[in-house]
Design a protein around this motif. Sequence first.
Motif, mmCIF file in Angstrom:
data_model
loop_
_atom_site.group_PDB
_atom_site.id
_atom_site.type_symbol
_atom_site.label_atom_id
_atom_site.label_comp_id
_atom_site.label_asym_id
_atom_site.label_seq_id
_atom_site.Cartn_x
_atom_site.Cartn_y
_atom_site.Cartn_z
ATOM 1 N N SER A 73 -19.067 35.355 -8.364
ATOM 2 C CA SER A 73 -18.118 34.265 -8.531
ATOM 3 C C SER A 73 -17.697 33.735 -7.159
ATOM 4 O O SER A 73 -17.511 34.504 -6.207
ATOM 5 N N SER A 74 -17.499 32.461 -7.070
ATOM 6 C CA SER A 74 -17.059 31.848 -5.815
ATOM 7 C C SER A 74 -15.667 32.310 -5.405
ATOM 8 O O SER A 74 -15.282 32.167 -4.242
ATOM 9 N N ASP A 132 -18.602 23.497 -6.743
ATOM 10 C CA ASP A 132 -19.346 23.115 -7.949
ATOM 11 C C ASP A 132 -19.652 24.381 -8.743
ATOM 12 O O ASP A 132 -20.784 24.814 -8.839
ATOM 13 N N SER A 133 -18.609 24.987 -9.274
ATOM 14 C CA SER A 133 -18.752 26.244 -9.994
ATOM 15 C C SER A 133 -18.169 26.065 -11.388
ATOM 16 O O SER A 133 -18.378 25.038 -12.019
ATOM 17 N N ASP A 134 -17.437 27.045 -11.835
ATOM 18 C CA ASP A 134 -16.711 26.968 -13.107
ATOM 19 C C ASP A 134 -15.791 25.747 -13.037
ATOM 20 O O ASP A 134 -15.050 25.573 -12.075
ATOM 21 N N HIS A 135 -15.831 24.876 -14.026
ATOM 22 C CA HIS A 135 -15.106 23.612 -13.954
ATOM 23 C C HIS A 135 -13.729 23.634 -14.597
ATOM 24 O O HIS A 135 -13.142 22.575 -14.837
ATOM 25 N N THR A 136 -13.180 24.811 -14.881
ATOM 26 C CA THR A 136 -11.829 24.853 -15.437
ATOM 27 C C THR A 136 -10.813 24.571 -14.338
ATOM 28 O O THR A 136 -11.044 24.852 -13.155
ATOM 29 N N HIS A 185 -9.852 27.737 -12.302
ATOM 30 C CA HIS A 185 -10.867 28.210 -11.358
ATOM 31 C C HIS A 185 -10.972 27.282 -10.144
ATOM 32 O O HIS A 185 -11.001 27.747 -8.998
ATOM 33 N N GLU A 224 -10.320 27.995 -6.187
ATOM 34 C CA GLU A 224 -11.292 27.679 -5.133
ATOM 35 C C GLU A 224 -10.652 26.818 -4.042
ATOM 36 O O GLU A 224 -10.865 27.060 -2.851
ATOM 37 N N ARG A 254 -18.075 24.331 -23.976
ATOM 38 C CA ARG A 254 -17.546 24.387 -22.614
ATOM 39 C C ARG A 254 -16.032 24.574 -22.673
ATOM 40 O O ARG A 254 -15.359 23.934 -23.478
ATOM 41 N N TRP A 314 -13.950 23.583 -20.440
ATOM 42 C CA TRP A 314 -13.255 22.529 -19.718
ATOM 43 C C TRP A 314 -13.311 21.207 -20.466
ATOM 44 O O TRP A 314 -14.101 21.001 -21.365
ATOM 45 N N SER A 327 -9.800 20.511 -15.903
ATOM 46 C CA SER A 327 -11.045 20.096 -15.258
ATOM 47 C C SER A 327 -10.911 20.107 -13.739
ATOM 48 O O SER A 327 -9.809 20.273 -13.209
#
Length: 115
Positions: free
Chosen positions: A1-2, A26-30, A33, A37, A68, A70, A75
Amino acid sequence: SSTDAGVVAMVADRARGAQRVMVVLDSDHTHEHVARELELYSPFVKRGGHLAVLDTIVERLPGPFPGRPWGPGNSPGSAVGAFLAKNDRFVVDAEVSDKLLITVAPGGYLRCVRD
């Protein structure tokens, strides 16, 4: 995970001493998260540098997105909005977006304006 501490430490090591650092998320778009980041990676970007948050377009599209977690309100775009509301180091760099005819990151190109 980032957002894993080991990954962040590895990036910190590579960024240390660099004259310029550009971060692309550009990882998990929730929202949660991406907000994490932004918290972890924004300190690596210095004045004049950029932080790009991809897929902010999700905030502007009609949801939900089957399968998904998100969608609008949860988002990358909602995370960027919350980040900018409490962080005065970055501004949206519309000049980058305006050069593109099509983008998945409207409002997601952030320029660092102070260290």
